[in-house]
Design a protein around this motif. Sequence first.
Motif, PDB file in Angstrom:
ATOM      1  N   ASN A  65      42.695  25.040  47.709  1.00  0.00           N
ATOM      2  CA  ASN A  65      43.141  24.821  46.284  1.00  0.00           C
ATOM      3  C   ASN A  65      41.621  24.495  45.615  1.00  0.00           C
ATOM      4  N   GLN A  66      41.552  25.110  44.316  1.00  0.00           N
ATOM      5  CA  GLN A  66      40.470  25.052  43.415  1.00  0.00           C
ATOM      6  C   GLN A  66      40.980  24.260  42.319  1.00  0.00           C
ATOM      7  N   SER A  67      40.702  23.295  41.729  1.00  0.00           N
ATOM      8  CA  SER A  67      40.810  22.361  40.424  1.00  0.00           C
ATOM      9  C   SER A  67      40.241  23.323  39.261  1.00  0.00           C
ATOM     10  N   GLY A  68      40.832  23.065  38.217  1.00  0.00           N
ATOM     11  CA  GLY A  68      40.175  23.614  36.881  1.00  0.00           C
ATOM     12  C   GLY A  68      41.025  24.699  36.397  1.00  0.00           C
ATOM     13  N   PRO A  69      40.773  25.377  35.258  1.00  0.00           N
ATOM     14  CA  PRO A  69      41.509  26.383  34.822  1.00  0.00           C
ATOM     15  C   PRO A  69      41.285  27.669  35.410  1.00  0.00           C
ATOM     16  N   VAL A  70      42.608  28.310  35.768  1.00  0.00           N
ATOM     17  CA  VAL A  70      42.642  29.766  36.337  1.00  0.00           C
ATOM     18  C   VAL A  70      42.130  30.755  35.187  1.00  0.00           C
ATOM     19  N   GLU A  71      41.247  31.615  35.985  1.00  0.00           N
ATOM     20  CA  GLU A  71      40.640  32.814  35.106  1.00  0.00           C
ATOM     21  C   GLU A  71      41.640  33.878  35.284  1.00  0.00           C
ATOM     22  N   VAL A  72      42.016  34.538  33.778  1.00  0.00           N
ATOM     23  CA  VAL A  72      42.735  35.484  33.704  1.00  0.00           C
ATOM     24  C   VAL A  72      41.903  36.821  33.720  1.00  0.00           C
ATOM     25  N   VAL A  73      42.519  37.592  34.713  1.00  0.00           N
ATOM     26  CA  VAL A  73      41.671  38.898  35.025  1.00  0.00           C
ATOM     27  C   VAL A  73      42.360  39.913  34.213  1.00  0.00           C
ATOM     28  N   ASP A  74      41.456  40.695  33.375  1.00  0.00           N
ATOM     29  CA  ASP A  74      42.350  41.930  32.715  1.00  0.00           C
ATOM     30  C   ASP A  74      42.179  42.949  33.743  1.00  0.00           C
TER      31      ASP A  74
END
Length: 237
Positions: A65-74
């Motif tokens: 698991n990685q902390s931080g915001p989840v990148e939204v992929v188009d």
Amino acid sequence: MVALLDFGTLFFIIAAVVIFFQLRSVLGRRTGSERPPIDPFTANRTRPAVPRETGNDNVVSLPQNQSGPVEVVDPYAQIDAFAKEGTPVNHGLREIRDLDSSFEPKSFVEGARTAYEVIIKAFADGDRATLKNLLSKEVYDGFVAAISDREGRNEKIETSFVGFNESSVVAAGMRGSEANVTLRFVSQIISATRDANGTVIDGDPDHVAEVVDVWTFARDTRSKDPNWKLVATEAED
């Protein structure tokens, strides 16, 4: 006390061992490295990640698991980079992407280019088995009829594929559950047809000709089969 084998029993044991080794040498052994049939449209897809070795065969490392915001992929980013947003081609490619999340236009065109070259060569060679895997039934029947007609006249086609000048998507979209993509190929091909005596009756074995074809590929998005097949052909003058 060890019982002695009579001659008849010993003979059958030896015969069984000999037969086993003969079958083993004829049939061979599967090693797990046999190559599957080539599918030009999925050859460039990313393979699943291989579990990292840990020294324990029963342990498989899972992604951390990685902390931080989840990148939204188009989901349409690759399509918009491939075809101008708002165009009919862009809209059609988006329709296909909506029903097939693995669809990538750039990879698809690369596969279509490979399929084009394979089909051109297979038609010239009369390779029905290869054509059957890449063509719809209707197109296959047409190709085979032309091959049989050529063979009946004892004619042969010599074809060398030189390369592409252009390969572009000119139409795309869904027809029910079937995804359709039409491409315009501008290729360079050396082709000559010889009669039974070896005389050239069509084409030129020393000339590179420009050939323009418009081909449509399709696949049923409901099917687990990832293969696309050629469903329509058209030649431009």
